[in-house]
Design an enzyme around this catalytic site. Structure first.
Site, PDB file in Angstrom:
ATOM      1  N   GLY A   1       0.353  -0.873   0.091  1.00  0.00           N
ATOM      2  CA  GLY A   1       0.381   0.015  -0.447  1.00  0.00           C
ATOM      3  C   GLY A   1       0.533   0.813   0.191  1.00  0.00           C
ATOM      4  O   GLY A   1       1.735   1.022  -0.090  1.00  0.00           O
TER       5      GLY A   1
ATOM      6  N   PRO B   1       2.711   5.220   1.365  1.00  0.00           N
ATOM      7  CA  PRO B   1       2.938   5.307   2.331  1.00  0.00           C
ATOM      8  C   PRO B   1       2.475   5.621   3.277  1.00  0.00           C
ATOM      9  O   PRO B   1       1.023   7.052   3.547  1.00  0.00           O
ATOM     10  CB  PRO B   1       4.177   6.451   2.143  1.00  0.00           C
ATOM     11  CG  PRO B   1       4.106   6.129   0.573  1.00  0.00           C
ATOM     12  CD  PRO B   1       3.416   5.527   0.066  1.00  0.00           C
ATOM     13  N   GLY B   2       2.425   5.511   5.112  1.00  0.00           N
ATOM     14  CA  GLY B   2       1.315   5.853   5.668  1.00  0.00           C
ATOM     15  C   GLY B   2       0.056   5.179   5.797  1.00  0.00           C
ATOM     16  O   GLY B   2      -0.408   5.921   6.480  1.00  0.00           O
TER      17      GLY B   2
ATOM     18  N   THR C   1       2.749  -0.978   8.893  1.00  0.00           N
ATOM     19  CA  THR C   1       3.332  -1.265   9.979  1.00  0.00           C
ATOM     20  C   THR C   1       2.698  -1.410  11.653  1.00  0.00           C
ATOM     21  O   THR C   1       3.150  -1.818  12.587  1.00  0.00           O
ATOM     22  CB  THR C   1       4.928   0.064   9.893  1.00  0.00           C
ATOM     23  OG1 THR C   1       6.226  -0.033   8.897  1.00  0.00           O
ATOM     24  CG2 THR C   1       6.013  -0.385  11.157  1.00  0.00           C
TER      25      THR C   1
ATOM     26  N   GLU D   1      -7.665  33.005  -9.384  1.00  0.00           N
ATOM     27  CA  GLU D   1      -8.881  32.146  -8.909  1.00  0.00           C
ATOM     28  C   GLU D   1     -10.509  32.176  -8.749  1.00  0.00           C
ATOM     29  O   GLU D   1     -10.838  30.966  -8.447  1.00  0.00           O
ATOM     30  CB  GLU D   1      -8.278  32.320  -7.257  1.00  0.00           C
ATOM     31  CG  GLU D   1      -6.458  32.312  -6.944  1.00  0.00           C
ATOM     32  CD  GLU D   1      -6.162  30.937  -7.085  1.00  0.00           C
ATOM     33  OE1 GLU D   1      -6.602  29.618  -7.670  1.00  0.00           O
ATOM     34  OE2 GLU D   1      -4.249  30.937  -7.481  1.00  0.00           O
TER      35      GLU D   1
END
Length: 657
Positions: free
Chosen positions: A232, A234-235, A239, A456
């Protein structure tokens, strides 16, 4: 994973056992060598005869005389102002502060008679002392200190290269560096601390259940998977899942990283793999967790002309052999985690080694709410903070990102002297993480501010008016990070994307450049990032998704990574047609953006003026100017469906983690 690597070993009988620190020994050696270095003045010495010594002594050349009785040797220190009488001119450059000469005397008695007679006749000032021993030990020590220094340096670097092995354990470099967490370890993480990831936890819990009650599976002839690979971004909690397994399984748990196998010595990686599995078999049933396994499990033979990776490939070969070498029900289970499964060797992923690949994806709306509930527990919040609202404001965030948001919000609230963390603090934390730090001190002219505001406002107008564009959350012209202005949207969390949705997103992205050309009469470099995104999206639609009218149903992307050695799988004529089709698609959406902005020019100007005045506008301001959007986003549909299920008597709400 917790690291309990300190200088004390857990006590067995109530008394802690202190480890010997080899650096104390190194420090003592250094102090001794420095002391010897300071004691030795490296002065030039020479040996003279007894007759010459008598002549020089009569001229009062020496200031100190030391007689060694056992050796019949005299050590005489020469006065600094008399060095020219003793040494040759070429030796004077090397003479130190206290040069010495050595004399072989007939005996101590004859020297004593000579000294008494010379003092009486010529009044010399040399001081005499007698010693029974000699300086053999010190001479040997002075001559041997460079060798001792070399030995010390060698021991130091050997320790560093062997990853912490002490002087007495230099050859332990081939041993496994895995941390072992036994049943009585300090891992407190359980599955209750892992929010979301319901499917991944279900498969992991099955492995834990096998370790606790293996007969339940073996009686039916079933075999537990030998290995499970957590894959998957990161984060996402790979782990953390492994930590939860260590806390739930109540069996020995070996934890190490893929880089722990990599070493500069030949054969060390394979030796560590063998030692790891030897320890695992001795403690079976147990779990071995290898984090970032791509460090050692990369596909072999990619660079056939480079021999630098031979050691890594040998380590991988040993790992493959060990994983398929023990019995099917031996109780040793391998867990591994990586965010780069595409680079792993195919032999590593085959059945019998890693039987399962557990995909740990980015959390959806409900999972993000559960993750917020977990991370909000230790934070002092007030009634304005709603986990579900925060989950809707953080699409695409991983579990680590959400933890960072909560921590950043607490820091912002503390910086402002608040007693509780409020909703505004969380919103500012999201803005800080997504857009970067605000830079209100950046100097912009009135013309630049107007250009940024109209740019914007063009994005905001089109995103509000187009059906499939992402709904607006916030627009600001305050510089943040590298951007002079920014707009935050709430993207729909959809599984597939249609052609119309991609075209609407492309049109909204081009709204800033279209507003500059239409209302200001000039274009600027502020749209460079917008043009980059639009160009990549258009090429993806033509080359990968087959959404072109002239090149329909064609895909030139090889997802397997085996490109067969081609630079591109199409001809030059097809490449020209792809470029033309991309240009046509971008031009059509650009003209469409200008047409919509021209139709709503008055409201666009009102929006731009409000931006110039307040610098920040929200979706409520857009609703006040343009009215409510007639389309409901998919995330809102999911929330409405969930509320209906909760109100229904037959529906059951899923419990929160």
């Amino acid at each position: 994973m917790e690291n309990n690597n300190n200088n004390s070993i857990p006590p067995k009988n109530g008394k802690p056992k202190v480890r010997f620190n080899p650096y104390l020994l190194y420090g003592v050696i250094v102090i001794v060598l420095v002391g010897l270095f300071m004691m030795n003045d490296f002065s030039t010495t020479r040996e003279i005869g007894w007759t010459e010594f008598q002549r020089l002594a009569g001229d009062d050349v020496f200031e100190k005389l030391v007689v060694y009785n056992k050796k019949n040797v005299l050590e005489a220190t020469v006065k600094n102002d008399r060095k020219t009488l003793v040494f040759d001119p070429e030796e004077l450059e090397q003479v130190g502060i206290s040069p010495k000469v050595f004399v072989k005397i007939p005996s101590a008695d004859k020297f004593s008679d000579f000294y008494d007679r010379t003092v009486a006749e010529k009044q010399i000032s040399a001081q005499v002392s007698y010693k029974d021993g000699d300086d053999t030990f010190w001479n040997i020590l002075f001559s041997a200190w460079p060798i001792l220094l070399i030995i010390f340096i060698w021991l130091f670097f050997m320790r560093r290269m062997t990853g912490g092995a002490g002087p007495g354990n230099i050859f332990s470099v081939g041993r496994s560096k895995a941390q072992i967490f036994d049943r009585d370890g300090h891992i407190k993480v359980t599955f209750k601390d892992v929010a979301g990831l319901a499917e991944a936890k279900q498969e992991i819990e099955e492995i834990v259940s096998f370790l606790k009650n293996p007969a339940k599976y073996t009686e039916l002839g079933g075999k537990i998977p030998k290995g499970a690979l957590l894959v998957g971004p990161p984060g996402t909690g790979k782990t953390l899942l492994a930590k939860a397994v260590a806390g739930e399984a109540n069996v020995p748990f070996f934890s190490l990283s893929g880089s722990d196998f990599v070493e500069m010595f030949v054969g060390v990686g394979a030796s560590r793999v063998r030692d790891l599995f030897r320890q695992a078999k001795e403690k079976a049933p147990c779990i071995v967790f290898i984090d970032e396994i791509d460090a050692v499990g990369r596909a072999r033979g990619k660079n056939v002309n480079v021999n630098a990776n031979d050691e890594r490939e040998n380590t991988l070969n040993q790992l493959l052999t060990e994983m398929d070498g023990f019995g099917s029900n031996s109780g040793v289970i391998i867990l591994a985690a990586t965010n780069r499964a595409d680079v792993l060797d195919k032999a590593l992923l085959r059945a019998g080694r890693f039987d399962r690949q557990i995909h740990v994806e980015l959390p959806d709306l409900n999972e993000r709410r559960e993750i917020f509930d977990v991370h909000l527990r230790p934070i002092k919040i007030d009634q304005t903070v709603d986990a579900e609202f925060m989950a809707r404001q953080t699409p695409g965030f991983s579990g680590a990102d959400i933890a960072n948001v909560c921590n950043e919000a607490a820091l912002i609230a503390a910086r402002n002297g608040k007693a509780f963390v409020q909703k505004d603090d969380f919103m500012n934390a999201v803005d800080r993480i997504v857009g970067g730090l605000e830079k209100r001190s950046r100097i912009t002219t009135a013309k630049e501010r107007r250009s940024i505001a109209f740019h914007e406002a063009g994005h905001a107008t089109l995103s509000w008016l187009l059906e499939h564009a992402n709904p607006l959350v916030k627009v600001t012209i305050v510089p943040r990070g590298k951007a002079l202005g920014a707009a935050w949207y709430l993207p729909e969390e959809r599984q597939i994307t249609t052609r119309e949705q991609l075209l609407d997103e492309m049109c909204a992205t081009l709204g800033g450049r279209a507003a500059e050309e239409l209302f200001l009469g000039e274009i600027s470099t502020g749209a460079s990032n917008d043009l980059e995104r639009v160009t990549k999206q258009a090429y993806a639609m033509v080359v990968y998704f087959g959404m072109s009218d002239r090149l329909p149903n064609l895909n030139y992307y090889d997802s397997t990574g085996q490109d067969w050695g081609f630079t591109k799988p199409y001809s030059e004529e097809t490449a020209r047609r792809i470029d033309e089709e991309v240009q046509r698609m971008v031009n059509e959406q650009y003209d469409r953006a200008k047409s919509i902005l021209a139709e709503y020019a008055e409201k666009h100007h009102e929006l731009g003026g409000r931006l110039l005045e307040s610098e920040v506008i929200y979706s409520e301001d857009m609703e006040h100017i343009f009215g409510k959007r007639p389309w409901v986003s998919r995330s809102q549909e999911i929330l409405n469906l969930k509320e209906e299920e909760q109100k229904s008597p037959d529906g059951e709400a899923s419990p929160s983690a």
